[in-house]
Design a protein around this motif. Sequence first.
Motif, mmCIF file in Angstrom:
data_model
loop_
_atom_site.group_PDB
_atom_site.id
_atom_site.type_symbol
_atom_site.label_atom_id
_atom_site.label_comp_id
_atom_site.label_asym_id
_atom_site.label_seq_id
_atom_site.Cartn_x
_atom_site.Cartn_y
_atom_site.Cartn_z
ATOM 1 N N THR A 132 -3.951 -2.817 4.585
ATOM 2 C CA THR A 132 -2.917 -1.893 4.136
ATOM 3 C C THR A 132 -3.611 -0.676 3.512
ATOM 4 O O THR A 132 -4.568 -0.810 2.755
ATOM 5 N N GLN A 133 -3.108 0.494 3.860
ATOM 6 C CA GLN A 133 -3.748 1.739 3.416
ATOM 7 C C GLN A 133 -3.330 2.071 1.990
ATOM 8 O O GLN A 133 -2.135 2.067 1.665
ATOM 9 N N THR A 162 -9.408 5.210 -2.635
ATOM 10 C CA THR A 162 -8.763 5.367 -1.333
ATOM 11 C C THR A 162 -9.508 4.565 -0.275
ATOM 12 O O THR A 162 -10.722 4.699 -0.110
ATOM 13 N N ALA A 163 -8.767 3.708 0.418
ATOM 14 C CA ALA A 163 -9.376 2.817 1.406
ATOM 15 C C ALA A 163 -8.293 1.996 2.087
ATOM 16 O O ALA A 163 -7.141 1.976 1.632
ATOM 17 N N VAL A 164 -8.687 1.313 3.154
ATOM 18 C CA VAL A 164 -7.858 0.248 3.703
ATOM 19 C C VAL A 164 -8.224 -1.025 2.946
ATOM 20 O O VAL A 164 -9.401 -1.391 2.878
ATOM 21 N N TYR A 165 -7.234 -1.679 2.389
ATOM 22 C CA TYR A 165 -7.451 -2.899 1.613
ATOM 23 C C TYR A 165 -7.084 -4.092 2.489
ATOM 24 O O TYR A 165 -5.973 -4.155 3.034
ATOM 25 N N GLY A 217 0.818 -1.205 0.000
ATOM 26 C CA GLY A 217 0.000 0.000 0.000
ATOM 27 C C GLY A 217 0.850 1.253 0.000
ATOM 28 O O GLY A 217 2.076 1.194 0.073
ATOM 29 N N ARG A 268 -12.123 -3.887 0.629
ATOM 30 C CA ARG A 268 -11.675 -2.566 1.019
ATOM 31 C C ARG A 268 -12.753 -1.868 1.839
ATOM 32 O O ARG A 268 -13.939 -2.175 1.711
ATOM 33 N N THR A 291 -3.926 5.286 -0.574
ATOM 34 C CA THR A 291 -4.416 6.649 -0.685
ATOM 35 C C THR A 291 -4.115 7.169 -2.082
ATOM 36 O O THR A 291 -2.957 7.155 -2.519
#
Length: 121
Positions: A115-116, A90-93, A9, A38, A118
Amino acid sequence: QVQLVESGGGLVQPGGSLRLSCAASGSIFSINAMAWYRQGPGKQRELVALVNSGGNTNYADSVNGRFTISRDNAKNTVYLEMNSLKPEDTAVYLCYASVRRSVTDYSGNYWGQGTQVTVSS
């Protein structure tokens, strides 16, 4: 136990690319489906892409044609190649795997920590 560890990420500009990896380790007899989910800010968790043990894939409409999921069964690893990234990506995956820990075990659901990703200029 089974552990899933994601990597890859980061921060990327719109239109850019990233590749996520998720390695499964621990007590593993076989892995059925592997997937990426996500969760964006203020949003519910959503399925991004899934690949089953036979290599068949499924994608969310929002990423179809831009993201590619693949897996390396020898390494118990799943990848997500993300191209033409948009700010709304954009998200936490989070990585997901359906794992049997032994020949007599039923499949269990396992998740990575996330994992972020952005996407911003």
